[in-house]
Design an enzyme around this catalytic site. Sequence first.
Site, short mmCIF file in Angstrom:
data_model
loop_
_atom_site.label_atom_id
_atom_site.label_comp_id
_atom_site.label_asym_id
_atom_site.label_seq_id
_atom_site.Cartn_x
_atom_site.Cartn_y
_atom_site.Cartn_z
CD GLU A 161 -2.92 1.22 2.29
OE1 GLU A 161 -2.78 0.43 3.23
OE2 GLU A 161 -3.80 2.08 2.24
CG MET A 185 0.05 -3.24 4.85
SD MET A 185 -0.99 -1.80 4.41
CE MET A 185 -2.19 -2.59 3.37
CD GLU A 186 -5.01 -2.13 5.52
OE1 GLU A 186 -4.07 -1.68 6.21
OE2 GLU A 186 -5.65 -1.43 4.71
CG ASN A 187 -0.10 -6.81 3.96
OD1 ASN A 187 -0.18 -5.92 3.14
ND2 ASN A 187 0.81 -6.83 4.91
CG HIS A 203 -6.22 0.64 12.47
ND1 HIS A 203 -6.94 1.82 12.40
CD2 HIS A 203 -5.65 0.48 11.26
CE1 HIS A 203 -6.80 2.33 11.20
NE2 HIS A 203 -6.02 1.55 10.48
CD GLU A 204 -3.05 -2.05 10.57
OE1 GLU A 204 -3.54 -2.25 9.45
OE2 GLU A 204 -2.66 -0.91 10.96
CD GLU A 213 -6.35 3.34 6.60
OE1 GLU A 213 -6.52 3.19 7.83
OE2 GLU A 213 -5.76 2.48 5.90
N1 TRP Z 1 -3.20 0.81 5.69
C1 TRP Z 1 -2.21 1.07 6.71
C2 TRP Z 1 -2.99 1.37 7.97
O1 TRP Z 1 -3.47 0.51 8.61
C3 TRP Z 1 -1.33 2.22 6.34
C4 TRP Z 1 0.03 1.91 5.86
C5 TRP Z 1 0.87 1.00 6.35
C6 TRP Z 1 0.75 2.60 4.86
N2 TRP Z 1 2.07 1.09 5.71
C7 TRP Z 1 2.01 2.04 4.80
C8 TRP Z 1 0.45 3.64 4.03
C9 TRP Z 1 2.99 2.50 3.91
C10 TRP Z 1 1.40 4.08 3.12
C11 TRP Z 1 2.66 3.53 3.07
O2 TRP Z 1 -3.30 2.44 8.30
ZN ZN Z 2 -5.60 1.68 8.51
#
Ligand code: TRP
Ligand code: ZN
Length: 887
Positions: free
Chosen positions: A129, A271-273, A305-306, A328
């Site tokens: 992301e 990051m929510e992968n 959150h994730e 978000e």
């Molecule tokens: N989606 C992620 C969150 O939970 C945000 C995020 C994680 C992100 N790593 C990143 C955004 C790197 C930009 C670049 O909020």
């Molecule tokens: Zn988020």
Amino acid sequence: MRTEQPKVIQLADYQEPDYLIDETHLTFELYEDHSLVHAQLVMRRNPACADSETLPVLCLDGQDLQLQRICLDDQELQAGDYSYDGGLLSLQPRASHFVIDSTVLIHPESNTALEGLYKSGTMFCTQCEAEGFRKITFYLDRPDVMSAFTTTLVADQQRYPVLLSNGNPVASGSEEGGRHWATWQDPFRKPAYLFALVAGDLWCVEDSFTTMSGREVALRIYVEPENIDKCQHAMDSLKKSMKWDEEVYGREYDLDIFMIVAVNDFNMGAMENKGLNIFNSSAVLARAETATDAAHQRVEAIVAHEYFHNWSGNRVTCRDWFQLSLKEGFTVFRDAEFSADMHSRTVKRIEDVAYLRTHQFAEDAGPMAHSVRPASYMEISNFYTLTVYEKGAEVVRMIRTLVGARGFRKGSDLYFERHDGQAVTCDDFIRAMEDANGIDLTQFKRWYSQAGTPRLAVDASYDTAANTYRLRFRQSCPATPGQDEKLPFVIPVELALLDNRGRELPLQLVGEDAAVGTVRVLQVTEAEQAFTFVNIQDEPLPSLLRGFSAPVKLAFPYSRDQLMFLMQHDSDGFNRWEAGQQLAVQILQELVGQQQRGQALVMDPRLIEALRTLLVDETLDQAMVAEMLSLPGEGYLAEISQVADVDAIHAAREFARKSIAEALFEPLWQRYRANRELSRHTPYVAEAEHFARRALQNIALSYVMETGRPEVLAACQEQFETADNMTERLTALAVLVNSPFAAEKAVALEVFAENFKDNPLVMDQWFSVQAGCPLPGALDRVRGLMQHPAFTLKNPNKVRALIGAFANQNLVGFHQADGSGYRFLAEQVITLNALNPQIASRLLAPLTRWRKYDAARQALMRAELERIQASGELSSDVFEVVSKSLA
Ligand code: TRP
Ligand code: ZN
């Protein structure tokens, strides 16, 4: 890195993709000096835009990839069959269904931008992301292209025994040469930004969760072996989150396995992968000895959150990146409610509002101001902002305030049901809320399109003869870049009217038959609007904008005595705190004025007396008392100033702290000692009541230390040396560092560094405490610390802990009149621009606020922005922020 100017992407230009990718089959061959990525894309023309006979040219995103081979339906393409300019690869499909096979060579081992595939320590990991997938392979790297992924990883078995990707493990095996492989399959279609892989020598903590429908889900947290003893808190948080989302939103987890991996080098929190969340280790690891109460709460909130993104983000995702707040803002709202339910709702709200008002309001008043749904961007990474996240969450909160908790749940159920498996827009979210509740949110949607913080001025008039009370609201919103005129917002104002004993009066508006409760939400929808309450026997005191029911700057002409009254008697806890803050702001601003005029500082004793009453009342929630004792921060005081005089603000606030400490020494010292005594005999627990006790203990310690008494110094040293947890130890260290006891602080810093030199997250705290110290010589200390063996510019946590803390937390140090702080920051931004553009761009934020300062500082700050601009090849990230700041 580019030399040409990055182009501006407009929301208004959105077009559906010409092609879709039904299946994505990836094979990664990971080596020490390069990696190979084979991608097979099963594609077809998008039926939704197949109106013309001729097939459009296919343009795949691909950033700086070394193409080894590309085939269209098994036919290898030759140089003339396609073109690649370093950003887009174009080719002409021959049929509406086709398969692209490509092999690219990339260099994760030298990827310092931490975007795409990279190495963190010895581990391979990904961050896709927003637009990182294009640094891995050629693809339609946009969130409205959703595909079923199968991923095979091949790597050295010894170095990388653990091979992970999204979904379920389906096959694995060994190869000759000491290599092994594993294949993962994700049954849920997803956009490329949710792709992830990890390869490393990791240990894992395992647990399981039984969902509401009785399915068992395996839970695993993967960390480097030395951190295996710091995962329990994150695991507990995960299980609480899963349960909460079932209970509050009716949302169940969907795969058989959920994994979290902790990495040390990460640009954001986590990051929510899909099925494989990747976390900054600072957002996973926590145990009493090494992480503070605040860190424990941050871990819990980020895990939640994730996890919550699995529905608000993954099952229902964004059509395009302008819709970022769709996932978000909603998910921040969800995690804030989760934290409120786990701990103290009022304290959580106070923390969030203080944060929003200090940082998001500043962003909204600066050159990067943008709406919750921006209309354009150059670099999307620059729009992961306080506005999109925190203000976006406030917008969702206002919807809930307008439709009520049950109406909100009906709306979210409809949203998830209607859009499961789709990539949608903020309008779709609003429409679900409208349809489920039979309301019209057309005007409300201005919150998504208009930037800037609205001001809401309120005045009151009481009619003694008619027994009516009239509140008049006037809203306005300042111009922001590209938006001169603003239309009125829908502002929900939750309020009560209090009598002279603090009791809530029944609320009946003119024209109503009877009173409707004692707490109501008024909707201010016009530029100027009045509400008249009837049957009000005596002039009341209004308790306005309870719980901060809208993200606005409220102004009501309260006297100091009225604020003192509200501070002690408002039936709403949030507004009691708010009244204390307003009283403190008035008194601090008066001191700032005295300081600027060169007068002796004289502090209004009313704040001190109000605080004394709170301190001696042992029936009050200790966390609330701690919050009330916390004076508004220097950053907030700067934000609400016309021209921020950081030196005067600092002097005024220090004076106020010293005055409070001297006047209230006895009760502060008494509460400190009582709580410290309890801490000494109670094992650490990460729960609200314990957080509260330590919060009061620690703020009391920071006050009494202002008096410089020897018994306090001894107590502080005792706490530093013998505390069994980081919350007490770190506060003691910070209090010593900010004190004049030079010899004692030097010893403490050395002991601390020696004890924790092998724990990078604890060393981050050690850097931050020193970077935030406002005593003279701050910049030299920061420069010196950059030479410390534990520091490196390549690790974002280190950059944030030292340089970020200095520029954001240490206002007097950063804003030195000679401009040395600005020059230093610009140097670091220029260096980081080449290493990690996202971090460089974020680090820049304090310089963009130049309009807030006096003419001399403005000139110095602008000069540094210009220096950055002229420094050579700027990343799109830094280019956008610098050019908008200078515009
Ligand atoms: N989606 C992620 C969150 O939970 C945000 C995020 C994680 C992100 N790593 C990143 C955004 C790197 C930009 C670049 O909020
Ligand atoms: Zn988020």
